[in-house]
Write a protein that holds these residues in place. Structure first.
Motif, PDB file in Angstrom:
ATOM      1  N   LYS A  81     -61.718 -44.659  27.841  1.00 52.83           N
ATOM      2  CA  LYS A  81     -60.440 -44.495  27.145  1.00 52.83           C
ATOM      3  C   LYS A  81     -59.408 -45.469  27.745  1.00 52.83           C
ATOM      4  O   LYS A  81     -58.511 -45.070  28.484  1.00 52.83           O
ATOM      5  CB  LYS A  81     -59.964 -43.046  27.252  1.00 52.83           C
ATOM      6  CG  LYS A  81     -60.915 -42.058  26.599  1.00 52.83           C
ATOM      7  CD  LYS A  81     -60.407 -40.632  26.724  1.00 52.83           C
ATOM      8  CE  LYS A  81     -61.343 -39.667  26.019  1.00 52.83           C
ATOM      9  NZ  LYS A  81     -61.391 -39.891  24.563  1.00 52.83           N
ATOM     10  N   ARG A  82     -59.549 -46.712  27.390  1.00 51.42           N
ATOM     11  CA  ARG A  82     -58.720 -47.767  27.963  1.00 51.42           C
ATOM     12  C   ARG A  82     -57.248 -47.598  27.604  1.00 51.42           C
ATOM     13  O   ARG A  82     -56.379 -47.642  28.489  1.00 51.42           O
ATOM     14  CB  ARG A  82     -59.223 -49.127  27.452  1.00 51.42           C
ATOM     15  CG  ARG A  82     -58.416 -50.326  27.916  1.00 51.42           C
ATOM     16  CD  ARG A  82     -59.007 -51.590  27.356  1.00 51.42           C
ATOM     17  NE  ARG A  82     -59.067 -51.520  25.891  1.00 51.42           N
ATOM     18  CZ  ARG A  82     -59.680 -52.415  25.117  1.00 51.42           C
ATOM     19  NH1 ARG A  82     -60.311 -53.431  25.676  1.00 51.42           N
ATOM     20  NH2 ARG A  82     -59.680 -52.299  23.820  1.00 51.42           N
ATOM     21  N   ILE A  83     -56.949 -47.410  26.329  1.00 50.65           N
ATOM     22  CA  ILE A  83     -55.560 -47.281  25.887  1.00 50.65           C
ATOM     23  C   ILE A  83     -54.914 -46.036  26.479  1.00 50.65           C
ATOM     24  O   ILE A  83     -53.766 -46.071  26.926  1.00 50.65           O
ATOM     25  CB  ILE A  83     -55.488 -47.224  24.341  1.00 50.65           C
ATOM     26  CG1 ILE A  83     -56.142 -48.479  23.732  1.00 50.65           C
ATOM     27  CG2 ILE A  83     -54.045 -47.088  23.881  1.00 50.65           C
ATOM     28  CD1 ILE A  83     -55.501 -49.776  24.162  1.00 50.65           C
ATOM     29  N   PHE A  84     -55.672 -44.952  26.504  1.00 50.80           N
ATOM     30  CA  PHE A  84     -55.120 -43.714  27.049  1.00 50.80           C
ATOM     31  C   PHE A  84     -54.893 -43.845  28.555  1.00 50.80           C
ATOM     32  O   PHE A  84     -53.927 -43.295  29.095  1.00 50.80           O
ATOM     33  CB  PHE A  84     -56.059 -42.544  26.754  1.00 50.80           C
ATOM     34  CG  PHE A  84     -55.430 -41.206  26.963  1.00 50.80           C
ATOM     35  CD1 PHE A  84     -54.504 -40.708  26.052  1.00 50.80           C
ATOM     36  CD2 PHE A  84     -55.757 -40.441  28.077  1.00 50.80           C
ATOM     37  CE1 PHE A  84     -53.906 -39.474  26.241  1.00 50.80           C
ATOM     38  CE2 PHE A  84     -55.168 -39.200  28.272  1.00 50.80           C
ATOM     39  CZ  PHE A  84     -54.237 -38.717  27.355  1.00 50.80           C
ATOM     40  N   GLY A  85     -55.787 -44.574  29.237  1.00 53.05           N
ATOM     41  CA  GLY A  85     -55.593 -44.818  30.666  1.00 53.05           C
ATOM     42  C   GLY A  85     -54.318 -45.601  30.925  1.00 53.05           C
ATOM     43  O   GLY A  85     -53.574 -45.316  31.872  1.00 53.05           O
ATOM     44  N   LEU A  86     -54.041 -46.597  30.067  1.00 54.71           N
ATOM     45  CA  LEU A  86     -52.791 -47.357  30.194  1.00 54.71           C
ATOM     46  C   LEU A  86     -51.577 -46.460  29.929  1.00 54.71           C
ATOM     47  O   LEU A  86     -50.548 -46.564  30.604  1.00 54.71           O
ATOM     48  CB  LEU A  86     -52.793 -48.527  29.201  1.00 54.71           C
ATOM     49  CG  LEU A  86     -53.646 -49.739  29.572  1.00 54.71           C
ATOM     50  CD1 LEU A  86     -53.671 -50.730  28.419  1.00 54.71           C
ATOM     51  CD2 LEU A  86     -53.099 -50.411  30.834  1.00 54.71           C
ATOM     52  N   PHE A  87     -51.719 -45.568  28.964  1.00 55.61           N
ATOM     53  CA  PHE A  87     -50.636 -44.641  28.637  1.00 55.61           C
ATOM     54  C   PHE A  87     -50.303 -43.754  29.837  1.00 55.61           C
ATOM     55  O   PHE A  87     -49.124 -43.564  30.188  1.00 55.61           O
ATOM     56  CB  PHE A  87     -51.055 -43.785  27.436  1.00 55.61           C
ATOM     57  CG  PHE A  87     -50.144 -42.627  27.146  1.00 55.61           C
ATOM     58  CD1 PHE A  87     -48.876 -42.835  26.630  1.00 55.61           C
ATOM     59  CD2 PHE A  87     -50.564 -41.325  27.407  1.00 55.61           C
ATOM     60  CE1 PHE A  87     -48.025 -41.769  26.366  1.00 55.61           C
ATOM     61  CE2 PHE A  87     -49.724 -40.247  27.151  1.00 55.61           C
ATOM     62  CZ  PHE A  87     -48.457 -40.474  26.638  1.00 55.61           C
ATOM     63  N   LEU A  88     -51.337 -43.210  30.487  1.00 53.06           N
ATOM     64  CA  LEU A  88     -51.113 -42.379  31.668  1.00 53.06           C
ATOM     65  C   LEU A  88     -50.512 -43.201  32.805  1.00 53.06           C
ATOM     66  O   LEU A  88     -49.663 -42.704  33.567  1.00 53.06           O
ATOM     67  CB  LEU A  88     -52.429 -41.747  32.125  1.00 53.06           C
ATOM     68  CG  LEU A  88     -53.078 -40.741  31.164  1.00 53.06           C
ATOM     69  CD1 LEU A  88     -54.368 -40.189  31.768  1.00 53.06           C
ATOM     70  CD2 LEU A  88     -52.129 -39.595  30.846  1.00 53.06           C
ATOM     71  N   SER A  89     -50.942 -44.446  32.932  1.00 52.19           N
ATOM     72  CA  SER A  89     -50.397 -45.326  33.973  1.00 52.19           C
ATOM     73  C   SER A  89     -48.904 -45.548  33.775  1.00 52.19           C
ATOM     74  O   SER A  89     -48.114 -45.508  34.738  1.00 52.19           O
ATOM     75  CB  SER A  89     -51.132 -46.671  33.964  1.00 52.19           C
ATOM     76  OG  SER A  89     -52.503 -46.505  34.227  1.00 52.19           O
ATOM     77  N   ILE A  90     -48.490 -45.771  32.534  1.00 53.04           N
ATOM     78  CA  ILE A  90     -47.073 -45.981  32.228  1.00 53.04           C
ATOM     79  C   ILE A  90     -46.263 -44.729  32.567  1.00 53.04           C
ATOM     80  O   ILE A  90     -45.168 -44.817  33.135  1.00 53.04           O
ATOM     81  CB  ILE A  90     -46.889 -46.364  30.747  1.00 53.04           C
ATOM     82  CG1 ILE A  90     -47.507 -47.737  30.491  1.00 53.04           C
ATOM     83  CG2 ILE A  90     -45.417 -46.355  30.356  1.00 53.04           C
ATOM     84  CD1 ILE A  90     -47.578 -48.116  29.033  1.00 53.04           C
ATOM     85  N   ILE A  91     -46.811 -43.565  32.235  1.00 53.91           N
ATOM     86  CA  ILE A  91     -46.125 -42.301  32.560  1.00 53.91           C
ATOM     87  C   ILE A  91     -45.887 -42.195  34.061  1.00 53.91           C
ATOM     88  O   ILE A  91     -44.783 -41.863  34.524  1.00 53.91           O
ATOM     89  CB  ILE A  91     -46.952 -41.089  32.062  1.00 53.91           C
ATOM     90  CG1 ILE A  91     -46.939 -41.018  30.539  1.00 53.91           C
ATOM     91  CG2 ILE A  91     -46.401 -39.780  32.641  1.00 53.91           C
ATOM     92  CD1 ILE A  91     -47.786 -39.908  29.975  1.00 53.91           C
ATOM     93  N   GLU A  92     -46.913 -42.480  34.852  1.00 57.53           N
ATOM     94  CA  GLU A  92     -46.790 -42.347  36.310  1.00 57.53           C
ATOM     95  C   GLU A  92     -45.850 -43.403  36.886  1.00 57.53           C
ATOM     96  O   GLU A  92     -45.070 -43.121  37.801  1.00 57.53           O
ATOM     97  CB  GLU A  92     -48.178 -42.426  36.949  1.00 57.53           C
ATOM     98  CG  GLU A  92     -49.053 -41.228  36.594  1.00 57.53           C
ATOM     99  CD  GLU A  92     -50.325 -41.161  37.409  1.00 57.53           C
ATOM    100  OE1 GLU A  92     -50.464 -41.956  38.367  1.00 57.53           O
ATOM    101  OE2 GLU A  92     -51.193 -40.318  37.101  1.00 57.53           O
TER     102      GLU A  92
END
Length: 416
Positions: A81-92
């Motif tokens: 889940k590449r896009i979702f991983g980036l999304f979580l990274s942005i949140i953090e």
């Protein structure tokens, strides 16, 4: 709260949603496998883990304890889940930089390294545990540098000790996460495999029973063919009609077995009382042969419904034959048919004084492949129920052991 207690609490926040996910996934797989739904649940799991850590430990945050927040990102990438991983990274990144006043540039470089790491290994055949180890190694480098840089005036021993504790916690929690996820998926796969085997067993048993169901009309056809005497034209014609009827019934059984959930009905305006008369006349020889006493009160009035003549005939024949097969030994079987017009509905009651059914049998009647007959398929009652429902009607069974069974069918009357 000590560093150990805080990390332990964070570990629970990460693993608890995973356990709920596994349990819930097992249940929805028992109903129906749905990859889209599973993906949504998995993403919700990852977000929930991050939310719980932030929410429940917001007053205990420090540079050491929040290390477990990277686990959801790790398993986003592991699951592809590449896009979702980036999304979580942005949140953090946003949370750490705004709420906790971390260095934004450092965070961007760190999380970008995680993403580049994923892009480098996504097409590799590395074991998942190797990917976890590589991820932890990258995290260890950034984490150690950041802790040392921000705590340069503190004791080296304390810094080193806290770094080791945090990294060990990350390693243990990451591998525990992977182990739980893997074992959970193995259990679900095993459960699905068992269900498939059980389904295959059910189908094989049904096929075995079907051979008996088809064998009966074929045996009848053979018997009548042996009895045909070309010199006796009248009897031969009579036998041929019976043979044709049995062959048609066999074909219907086969068609229904192959596609019993998509029974087709060809409706047209028809007289339901005429159909009932036709059914009783066609079965008269069977009544005589089986010594069945009949009590038919079918009105002469023409009652029109919008239905499939052959399908409804199949229903009534099936019900009457079930009544005959329910005959008690050393007892006279009586079958009655009564009809009644109730406003815009037509009620048909078929009753016998046969063996009857117990409560368990009555509750299971109509279920596909459920049968109390030695040579039954369990399809008959199920098909009757579906045919009646396709005529916008309903069918109900009432029965008691030793007293008999009553079948009530209600069909809508067509206004001409």
């Amino acid at each position: 709260m000590s560093l150990f207690d805080t990390i332990l609490l964070n570990g629970i926040c990460v693993l608890f949603p995973l356990l709920i996910y596994i349990v819930f996934l097992a249940n929805i797989n028992n109903i129906e496998k749905d990859n889209k739904r599973e993906n949504v649940l998995y993403e919700l799991l990852l977000v929930t883990s991050i939310y719980l850590i932030i929410k429940l430990t917001k007053d205990k945050f420090n540079s050491y304890s929040i290390i477990l927040l990277n686990i959801p990102i790790l398993f986003s990438y592991i699951k592809g889940k590449r896009i979702f991983g980036l999304f979580l990274s942005i949140i953090e990144i946003v949370y750490f930089s705004i709420i906790l006043d971390y260095n934004v540039l450092f965070l961007i470089v760190e999380y970008l390294s995680f993403f580049l790491f994923y892009m480098l290994i996504k097409n590799k055949n590395n074991d998942v545990k190797d990917k976890i180890d590589f991820f932890i190694l990258i995290k260890a480098l950034y984490f150690s540098f950041y802790i040392y840089y921000t705590n340069i005036n503190k004791s080296i021993f304390i810094i080193f000790n806290n770094i080791i504790i945090s990294l060990v916690a990350l390693y243990i929690c990451s591998n525990a996460y992977y182990w739980i996820l893997k074992k959970g998926e193995e259990i679900i796969d095993l459960n699905n495999t068992m269900k498939e085997l059980e389904k295959e067993k059910t189908i094989r048993n049904a096929l075995f029973k079907l051979t008996h169901e088809v064998k009966n009309p074929i045996s009848v056809c053979k018997g009548y063919l042996d009895m045909i005497d070309l010199k006796n034209y009248d009897k031969s014609i009579k036998y041929i009609e019976i043979i044709k009827s049995e062959i048609n019934r066999t074909l219907i059984i086969m068609d229904d077995f192959l596609d019993f959930t998509k029974i087709k009905v060809n409706k047209s305006i028809m007289d339901i009382n005429y159909l009932l008369e036709d059914v009783t006349k066609s079965m008269n020889n069977l009544f005589i042969e089986k010594h069945v006493k009949t009590d038919f009160k079918i009105e002469d009035e023409e009652i029109y419904i919008y239905g499939d003549y052959n399908r409804l005939k199949q229903v009534f024949i099936n019900i009457i034959k079930n009544s005959i097969e329910a005959k008690k030994s050393n007892s006279k079987l009586i079958i009655s048919i009564k009809t009644k017009k109730i406003k815009d509905k037509f009620k048909i009651i078929i009753k016998d004084n046969g063996k009857g059914m117990c409560k368990e049998e009555l509750n299971n009647i109509g279920k596909i492949f459920y049968t109390t007959k030695n040579n039954g398929t369990g399809l008959g009652v199920s098909l009757c129920k579906e045919i009646i429902e396709k005529h916008d009607g309903n069918i109900k069974y009432y029965s008691s052991i030793g007293i008999g069974t009553e079948v009530v069918i209600i069909l809508p009357i067509e206004k001409l």
